[in-house]
Design an enzyme around this catalytic site. Structure first.
Site, PDB file in Angstrom:
ATOM      1  N   GLU A 116      -2.547  -7.654  -3.132  1.00 11.03           N
ATOM      2  CA  GLU A 116      -3.210  -7.141  -4.340  1.00 11.03           C
ATOM      3  C   GLU A 116      -3.916  -8.212  -5.147  1.00 11.03           C
ATOM      4  O   GLU A 116      -5.054  -8.033  -5.569  1.00 11.03           O
ATOM      5  CB  GLU A 116      -2.201  -6.422  -5.254  1.00 11.03           C
ATOM      6  CG  GLU A 116      -1.951  -4.973  -4.889  1.00 11.03           C
ATOM      7  CD  GLU A 116      -1.043  -4.830  -3.692  1.00 11.03           C
ATOM      8  OE1 GLU A 116      -0.525  -5.861  -3.206  1.00 11.03           O
ATOM      9  OE2 GLU A 116      -0.854  -3.694  -3.237  1.00 11.03           O
ATOM     10  N   HIS A 136       8.131   2.677  -8.982  1.00 14.62           N
ATOM     11  CA  HIS A 136       6.891   3.328  -8.569  1.00 14.62           C
ATOM     12  C   HIS A 136       6.441   4.397  -9.530  1.00 14.62           C
ATOM     13  O   HIS A 136       5.631   5.243  -9.174  1.00 14.62           O
ATOM     14  CB  HIS A 136       7.068   3.943  -7.169  1.00 14.62           C
ATOM     15  CG  HIS A 136       7.174   2.921  -6.081  1.00 14.62           C
ATOM     16  ND1 HIS A 136       8.313   2.191  -5.873  1.00 14.62           N
ATOM     17  CD2 HIS A 136       6.279   2.495  -5.161  1.00 14.62           C
ATOM     18  CE1 HIS A 136       8.118   1.350  -4.856  1.00 14.62           C
ATOM     19  NE2 HIS A 136       6.893   1.519  -4.418  1.00 14.62           N
TER      20      HIS A 136
END
Lengths: 342, 415
Positions: A72, A141
């Site tokens: 990322e 998450h």
């Protein structure tokens, strides 16, 4: 064009899922401007982790739809660099939880650069992906990043609710020369919404920074964004049966926030409840409260503003715990009645 | 070749009755007799240090050609950076510059050598020790010093400061250690995407060499064969930590693993130039990225708040100054090969000092960045946007960087 779920209704409207609306938006913008490209994990050959980019790789190929390794920080930085050098990347985070790995690139490299360079260096990038709670994905998450990103000058932060929002706002975001954080919601991807004829046009855009009144009402204002706009409308339907008419405002954009629309509504209804999925402290609702208090609408409030938010805990896994950690329709109804003192 | 030229030059001197570089002094007056242009060697070839290679069969050449003009230009560039940095030091101590100030003196050969080997249309990005590159990439001394002093006349109107200066094809100036490396790989991606045969030089230090995002960038750059030259300026210290204390491997040119690497003498402008040329050819031929390690040295501490002597000895600093100073090395090479005169170099020095002094004046007395207007965020205005109430969208000049004319927008002429 990717296959989309369409039911043709008599009025020229169609029913389109949020997923397909996002897909259409990206497809149209990729076609319109060769500088636009998409990169992220699984966006190409897998058709997107949530199938949002289905069919795009087949149509546009390796150059414009790029599968990245699980890096990322690296690929977000690469996307920002490409934007600096004249391209218009769409950088997908599989979920915004993973954007934390790359948050330095989003804030320090993308958001601040236009200002630091006194306007010499633009960064026309869109960071998009699902934000907030999903279903049973647990604490790491499920975080909502609206407040974190909206805190930062230099970014625009957009949070669509329905298919028209998704399509119109994503197109505007891609065309915007500023860095835009585009917060989707995984639970909404499969939900079909009516899309007007106007919204089906390739040039249909929704302006960033303008809220929409989804339902007019006179007794109380409900302000929300993303998935909870739907919850507010459902709560409003229930309350209408009891004679309480709610005005529901869909923020559409978190930053810059359309405070004017909220104020205009509050000056009419005299009561305000904010609804969001994120945590309460320093959140979107907290900001709305502060802004209302600072402006002329404060004098029109007949009671303090109530915030309905996610519970101030990391998201638990068990379904019953998860359900109770997020705003439910009954919570909104309860807050409305409490604010109205009925 | 060298000895033959000296012999000829000496013979000429004997014939004209003058000594090389001599001044004729007459009574009551001091006359400087300058050498005529025709007396100088127009071009010479120099031996340069062999580069260590990683994953490469062949490396840069062992000899470099230098013309007189090039030599004088490199000298001027390096001396300008040197004097500009020393002026910044002075202004900082007078508290006219504040905050961060990371000086580049000692490392001039890197910036000058790289610029000599790439095109103005190539791209470059570096970290916070950026004043040298800001200059070589085209920003004037005035605009640099005025930015350091926070004046409106600064390249970023006083809003960026030391670490955030920009120019066409120069992306700063970046404050977060290592963050510029993925950015550089992204700029290289844009070059590849646009098919313009340009490349990106992406610089970082020995400290940043241990950042994870570098390895993410190496991976993607190699995977996608991005035209990116990753350059590690190894000045032996990451802030106060020596390379031996920071890195398990100090062979920074090998850290790209599957990416070929070259280790270069960063104090020799010719070595840097030849190595960068080699690297640029590698990238432009589609072979993908390459890593270069420039072994260099900074005379100042990490920043102006660091005296720079707690983690290294004054003797070490002095030794580098006397034995490896990049400006002296070039000057001596040119003098001993009769490519220029001592007077010429003096003239250049005087001229540079004057320019730097003028720039410092401009930077000291110029008007300060104005609060009010400049405290509004710079957001680029969209015709379609609603124009929200309390955040005025300011129309600003966007630097359009060399877009491939083949990349078109297919509709909406009002864009």
């Amino acid at each position: 064009m990717a296959a989309s779920l369409r039911c043709f209704l008599r009025s020229g409207k169609v029913t389109v899922t949020v997923r397909d609306a996002l897909n259409q938006a990206m497809d149209e913008e990729l076609e319109r401007d060769e500088r636009v490209f998409l990169l992220g994990e699984e966006v190409a050959q897998y058709d997107g982790a949530y199938k949002v980019s289905r069919g795009l790789w087949k149509k546009y190929g390796d150059k414009r739809i790029i599968d990245t390794p699980i890096s990322e920080m690296g690929f977000a930085g690469i996307a920002v660099g490409a934007a600096m050098a004249g391209l218009r990347p769409i950088c997908e985070f599989m979920t915004f939880n993973f954007s934390m790995q790359a948050i330095d690139q989003v804030i320090n490299s993308a958001a601040k650069t236009c200002y630091m360079s006194a306007g010499l260096q633009a960064v026309p990038i869109v960071f998009r992906g699902p934000n907030g709670a999903s279903a049973g994905v647990a604490a790491q998450h499920s975080q909502c990043f609206a407040a974190w990103y909206a805190h930062c000058p230099g970014l625009k932060v957009v949070s669509p609710w329905n298919s028209e929002d998704a399509k119109g706002l994503l197109k505007s975001s891609i065309r915007d020369d500023n860095p835009v954080v585009f917060l989707e919601n995984e639970l909404l991807y499969g939900v079909p919404f009516e899309m007007s004829e106007e919204a089906q046009s390739k040039d249909f855009t929704i302006p960033i920074g303008k809220a929409k009144v989804e339902r007019a009402g006179s007794h109380i204002t409900l302000v929300s964004h993303s998935r909870y706009v739907g919850h507010c409308l459902d709560a409003a339907a229930v309350l209408a049966k009891e004679g309480i008419e709610c005005e529901v405002i869909n923020l559409r954009t978190i930053r810059p926030m359309d405070v004017e629309s909220i104020e205009a509504s509050v000056m009419k209804t005299n009561h305000l409840v904010t609804v969001e999925g994120g945590w309460p402290q320093f959140g979107v609702g907290a900001e709305i409260c502060a802004r209302i208090m600072e402006g002329s609408a404060f004098n029109y409030l007949d009671s303090p503003v109530t915030r309905v938010t996610g519970v101030d805990i990391p998201m638990p896994y068990a379904k019953i715990l998860e359900d109770h950690s997020l705003p439910q329709i009954k919570d909104i109804i309860f807050s409305v009645k409490k604010t109205l003192n009925v | 070749m060298k000895t033959m030229l000296s012999i000829i030059s000496n013979a000429l001197c004997r014939m004209t009755g003058r000594n090389a570089g001599a001044q004729t002094v007459s009574e009551g007056a001091r006359v400087v007799v300058s050498r005529s242009f025709a007396d100088f060697t127009p071009q010479a070839t120099f031996d340069i240090k062999k580069c260590d290679l990683h994953q490469l069969e062949e490396g840069p050449p062992l000899k470099a050609e230098l013309t007189r003009d090039q030599g004088l230009q490199y000298y001027r560039t390096m001396q300008t950076v040197r004097r500009m940095e020393l002026k910044a030091d002075q202004l900082y101590k007078q508290k006219i510059i504040r905050g961060f100030c990371h000086l580049y003196d000692g490392q001039e050969a890197c910036a000058a050598g790289i610029e000599a080997s790439i095109n103005p249309t190539d791209h470059l990005i570096t970290a916070y020790r950026a004043h040298g590159y800001t200059y070589t990439r085209g920003v004037s001394i005035k605009e640099i010093l005025a930015e350091l002093t926070g004046r409106k006349g600064g390249v970023a109107k006083g809003k960026g400061g030391s670490m955030h200066m920009y120019a066409p094809h120069f992306y700063g100036g970046n404050g977060i250690v290592g963050a510029q490396v993925p950015l550089g790989a992204g700029i290289a991606l844009a070059c590849q995407y646009q098919g313009n045969n340009q490349l990106c030089v992406t610089l970082y230090g020995d400290g940043a060499a241990n950042q994870g995002q570098l390895f993410e960038s190496f991976n993607m750059a190699a995977l996608w064969k991005l035209p990116c030259i990753f350059i590690c300026e190894n000045n032996k210290y990451g802030m106060g930590t020596s390379v031996e204390r920071a890195s398990a491997s100090i062979d920074y040119y090998k850290r790209g693993d599957f990416i070929p690497g070259i280790r270069v003498d960063g104090m020799d402008v010719l070595c840097v130039r030849e190595a960068t040329k080699f690297a640029a050819d590698h990238c432009r031929s589609g072979k993908g990225p390459i890593v270069m390690e420039l072994q260099t040295y900074r005379y100042h501490g990490h920043s102006m708040s660091d005296p720079g002597v707690s983690y290294r000895t004054r003797e070490e600093i002095q030794e580098v100054r006397t034995k490896s100073d990049p400006i002296s090395m070039l000057k001596e090479r040119m003098l001993s090969n009769n490519m220029a005169s001592v007077e010429e170099f003096k003239e250049i020095d005087v001229d540079i000092r004057k320019q730097v002094e003028e720039a410092a004046q401009f930077a000291t007395i110029g008007s300060r960045a104005a609060a009010g207007g400049s405290l509004q965020p710079h957001l680029l205005q969209q015709p379609a946007a609603g124009g929200p109430r309390d955040e005025p969208l300011v129309q600003t000049q966007v630097c359009q960087l060399d877009l491939n004319p083949n990349l078109q927008i297919h509709s909406d002429p009002d864009r």
